[in-house]
Structures are given as C-alpha cells and as structure tokens.
Design a protein around this motif. Structure first.
Motif, mmCIF file in Angstrom:
data_model
loop_
_atom_site.group_PDB
_atom_site.id
_atom_site.type_symbol
_atom_site.label_atom_id
_atom_site.label_comp_id
_atom_site.label_asym_id
_atom_site.label_seq_id
_atom_site.Cartn_x
_atom_site.Cartn_y
_atom_site.Cartn_z
ATOM 1 N N UNK A 1 22.453 15.400 -33.384
ATOM 2 C CA UNK A 1 21.861 15.722 -34.690
ATOM 3 C C UNK A 1 20.830 16.847 -34.553
ATOM 4 N N UNK A 2 19.899 16.715 -33.606
ATOM 5 C CA UNK A 2 18.876 17.762 -33.487
ATOM 6 C C UNK A 2 19.499 19.061 -32.965
ATOM 7 N N UNK A 3 20.566 18.938 -32.141
ATOM 8 C CA UNK A 3 21.256 20.158 -31.692
ATOM 9 C C UNK A 3 21.874 20.898 -32.881
ATOM 10 N N UNK A 4 22.412 20.152 -33.836
ATOM 11 C CA UNK A 4 23.009 20.778 -35.022
ATOM 12 C C UNK A 4 21.942 21.552 -35.803
ATOM 13 N N UNK A 5 20.751 20.970 -35.913
ATOM 14 C CA UNK A 5 19.643 21.649 -36.592
ATOM 15 C C UNK A 5 19.200 22.872 -35.786
ATOM 16 N N UNK A 6 19.016 22.692 -34.485
ATOM 17 C CA UNK A 6 18.505 23.782 -33.636
ATOM 18 C C UNK A 6 19.494 24.933 -33.544
ATOM 19 N N UNK A 7 20.808 24.608 -33.457
ATOM 20 C CA UNK A 7 21.817 25.683 -33.403
ATOM 21 C C UNK A 7 21.751 26.537 -34.668
ATOM 22 N N UNK A 8 21.594 25.879 -35.807
ATOM 23 C CA UNK A 8 21.488 26.606 -37.078
ATOM 24 C C UNK A 8 20.277 27.522 -37.087
ATOM 25 N N UNK A 9 19.157 27.017 -36.608
ATOM 26 C CA UNK A 9 17.928 27.812 -36.616
ATOM 27 C C UNK A 9 18.015 28.969 -35.619
ATOM 28 N N UNK A 10 18.457 28.693 -34.389
ATOM 29 C CA UNK A 10 18.525 29.758 -33.384
ATOM 30 C C UNK A 10 19.568 30.819 -33.744
ATOM 31 N N UNK B 1 15.531 13.466 -25.008
ATOM 32 C CA UNK B 1 16.115 14.257 -26.086
ATOM 33 C C UNK B 1 15.022 14.796 -26.996
ATOM 34 N N UNK B 2 14.032 13.954 -27.300
ATOM 35 C CA UNK B 2 12.954 14.380 -28.181
ATOM 36 C C UNK B 2 12.064 15.423 -27.508
ATOM 37 N N UNK B 3 11.776 15.204 -26.225
ATOM 38 C CA UNK B 3 10.946 16.163 -25.490
ATOM 39 C C UNK B 3 11.629 17.532 -25.489
ATOM 40 N N UNK B 4 12.948 17.525 -25.240
ATOM 41 C CA UNK B 4 13.694 18.783 -25.214
ATOM 42 C C UNK B 4 13.714 19.437 -26.602
ATOM 43 N N UNK B 5 13.855 18.623 -27.639
ATOM 44 C CA UNK B 5 13.876 19.157 -29.009
ATOM 45 C C UNK B 5 12.533 19.808 -29.346
ATOM 46 N N UNK B 6 11.448 19.167 -28.939
ATOM 47 C CA UNK B 6 10.122 19.741 -29.189
ATOM 48 C C UNK B 6 9.963 21.072 -28.451
ATOM 49 N N UNK C 1 12.364 23.149 -27.667
ATOM 50 C CA UNK C 1 13.188 24.153 -28.359
ATOM 51 C C UNK C 1 12.506 24.615 -29.642
ATOM 52 N N UNK C 2 11.860 23.687 -30.366
ATOM 53 C CA UNK C 2 11.119 24.069 -31.576
ATOM 54 C C UNK C 2 10.006 25.034 -31.215
ATOM 55 N N UNK C 3 9.279 24.725 -30.134
ATOM 56 C CA UNK C 3 8.194 25.594 -29.690
ATOM 57 C C UNK C 3 8.728 26.972 -29.337
ATOM 58 N N UNK C 4 9.909 26.986 -28.681
ATOM 59 C CA UNK C 4 10.537 28.252 -28.296
ATOM 60 C C UNK C 4 10.858 29.075 -29.544
#
Lengths: 207, 207
Positions: B63-72, B119-124, B126-129
């Motif tokens: 789920x968070x990958x789907x969000x992050x892929x869209x943003x990146x 998963x959450x640590x990695x998502x955070x 990626x958001x910071x990135x």
C-alpha cells in the motif's frame, strides 16, 4: 505519613496531572490509554487520580478546553477585532501558530480528536466554529478586495489551517529531547513564515 | 466447488484485497488491525489471505509503495525535470496534490505511518527523501532569485507539504457517502488553490 495524605509516591496538582495525561494520550492515543497507564505515568494510584478527576474523559475535556480557550482568546484580542479584515485575518493566523507552539501538546491532542465520546464531539464542533469564524473574516477580506477572489474561502481556510496545524507534526521545542535539528526557527519565525507564505506567497517580490 | 478453489465466500485479486486492507488500516489504524479484521472485511478466510500475502505487513508495504511510486513518479515527469527550478517546483506541488487525490486512501495511510515496523521505517525514510528532493528544488529557486530568501527552505517545504497533506484530512471524492459538501472543488481546483496560495499568496494582486 501525615494524617489525610493519600498513599502516593508522587504529589500532583491538577495541572501536573493534566500535563502527564496529555503526554500519555498523545503517545498511546486517547482510546488506547487506560487509567492504569495514567496511574503508572503519574506515579500515583488510580484512586489518587480519581481524587482529582472523575475519569480519563474529564482529563481529555480539560486538555482540549485548554487548547480551545487559547485559540478562541485570539479572536477577542484587539488586533483581531479592529482594522481591515485582511489584517485581522493575518493577525489571527499568526497568533494561532503562536498559541499552537505555546500549548503544543494540548493543541496536538485537540487536532487528533476523532469524535468517539461526547467530549470529542464537542471539541470537533468548537474547532469547526473556530474555522467558520476565520472563514468569515476571509470572506470579508475578499469582499474588501484585499484577498484574491479566485480561491474558494472555505478551501483557503482549510489550506491555511493545513499549514498551521502541520506545525504540530514536526515542531519540537529546542529544550526537548529531539533537540535543535527539529527547531530551525523559533515560534515567532515559524508564525512569520506561515503568514508570509499564506498571504504574500513564496515567489520573490511578494509583500 | 471446482477442484483447487479455495473455500472462500468472495474472490479477490491482489488489488481488491489490497484496497480493502487499506480501508481497514485507515479506519482502525495499522497497529489496531488483526488478520481477523482483514478476513472479515474481505469476506474470505485468513488462510485465503495468506494465499495472497505473507501477512499484514506485506499489505502495508504494497500500500505505501503504491503511494510512494505515485509521488516519486512525479519527480521524473518532463515538467519536473526541465525549465526554471521555480516552475519545476510549482509543477511538482500541483502534481503531488493530484496524486494524493487519485491515490487518496494509499497516501492517507502513508501519511499516518509512524515507524513501528521495518516497512514503516522505510516508508518514513522514503518520505524524507521526497521532501529533500523538493527542498533541493526550493533552494535552487531561491538561488535563481525566483523565490523569497527570507523563509528557510526546509521550513517552506514543511509548510507547503502541511498544506498539501492536509487535503487527505478532509477531501472526499464526490462519489463518496459524504458527498458534495466536502467537495467544494475537484482535484484540479484544489491543486490550483494550493499552488496559488503557496506561490502567489492569498493577497489580491498576486500572480
């Protein structure tokens, strides 16, 4: 032990107990917090807590009231009542950021309230009332020709508060454990950045 | 029952199962969601879920990958790569709002992630990135003289994303139960309001 003293390890005033409860609510979520959690965090027995308050909902009510009183008081300050609507609005936004920073844990808790208890429902209603007062100011400033008319006032209010409220997500006072890295500016500088961005915009040449 | 079919009441593709899981995560919180909750919401047995994924963390990751892929992906679009930094930045902010609206439940979940699992640590991270890439653009636009230099670029990034991310708190698509009252404008109008506010400011006369 002196006669009448409660068999507690620590002593609390209503204020110190409230401060600890707000910390625990923000950390575990209000729903996830039991009287047992509060008792452990405060270092006093559950019955000692019941000496101060009827239960955890009373602590929540006091906490969100502290946040709401601070916010509503801004609307009664002289600079929020006199002058052009646009200047009153800008003043209210700036002071809202300052109150948010001054009462950070209380406002953070208020912003997380979701409406499961009477206290939460009432807090949400009061937040909406505050937003409506600000939207009203914004509408007047548009009517005065001082604010752009091509952004819907309700949407503009939401975006400005989106910016204001986001401060609660990352701001940590310089004294805190998380230290200076999270505190690129003081409360005043943040409030100034918010009003500059919202009213003048980030593009160079804005007032 | 045909040979090999799972003893389920409903059939799911990985996509439909993911969509339901995201709904449940957003409603109960990720930590508050059990495989039992997911099984009930999806109308299939737990073992049928395990046929699709190893566990709830895999659903969170997808789920968070789907969000992050869209943003990146926005950062790789031609208008984000060519032209003056200020225009690229404005484009990225506008498109970020659009992606947020298009992938609303996924981005909402991403924004609520708090860092308790890998998963959450990695998502955070990626958001910071993502934020850092935007701050970098902002710094360049300041250096070009196109953005005001009296707001700290890191603070400006936080405020702009505060505004952008707040859309997830109140936006409900017109098709939803909460209807038109919460949808004063479509995604495009919201994206336009965000960029106008952030870059030109709400005061009349802004570009």
């Amino acid at each position: 032990m002196p006669a009448g003293a409660a068999p507690t390890r620590e002593t609390h005033t209503p204020q110190t107990l409230l401060r600890i409860a707000v910390e625990v609510f923000n950390e575990r979520g209000y729903d996830g917090t039991s009287m047992e959690h509060l008792s452990r965090a405060a270092g006093i027995t559950k019955s000692s807590i019941y000496h101060h308050v009827r239960g955890k909902e009373e602590l929540l009510r006091r906490a969100v009231d502290h946040a709401l009183e601070g916010l509503f008081a801004v609307l009664e300050e002289p600079d929020a009542l006199r002058g052009r609507a646009v200047d009153r609005l800008e003043y209210v936004v700036r002071r809202t950021v300052e109150v948010l920073v001054e009462r950070l844990p209380y406002v953070t808790l208020l912003l997380r309230v979701r409406g499961n208890t009477d206290t939460e429902v009432r807090a949400l209603e009061r937040r909406r009332e505050f937003d409506q007062r600000v939207t009203e100011l914004l509408r007047r400033a548009v009517a005065d020709g001082d604010l752009r008319s091509d952004v819907d006032p309700r949407l503009a209010t939401r975006l400005v508060f989106g910016m204001v409220n986001s401060v609660a997500e990352w701001y940590r006072p310089r004294m805190g454990d998380e230290g200076a890295a999270d505190d690129p500016a003081g409360a005043e500088a943040i409030a100034r950045a918010v009003t500059l961005t919202a009213f003048a915009g980030l593009r160079a040449g804005g007032r």
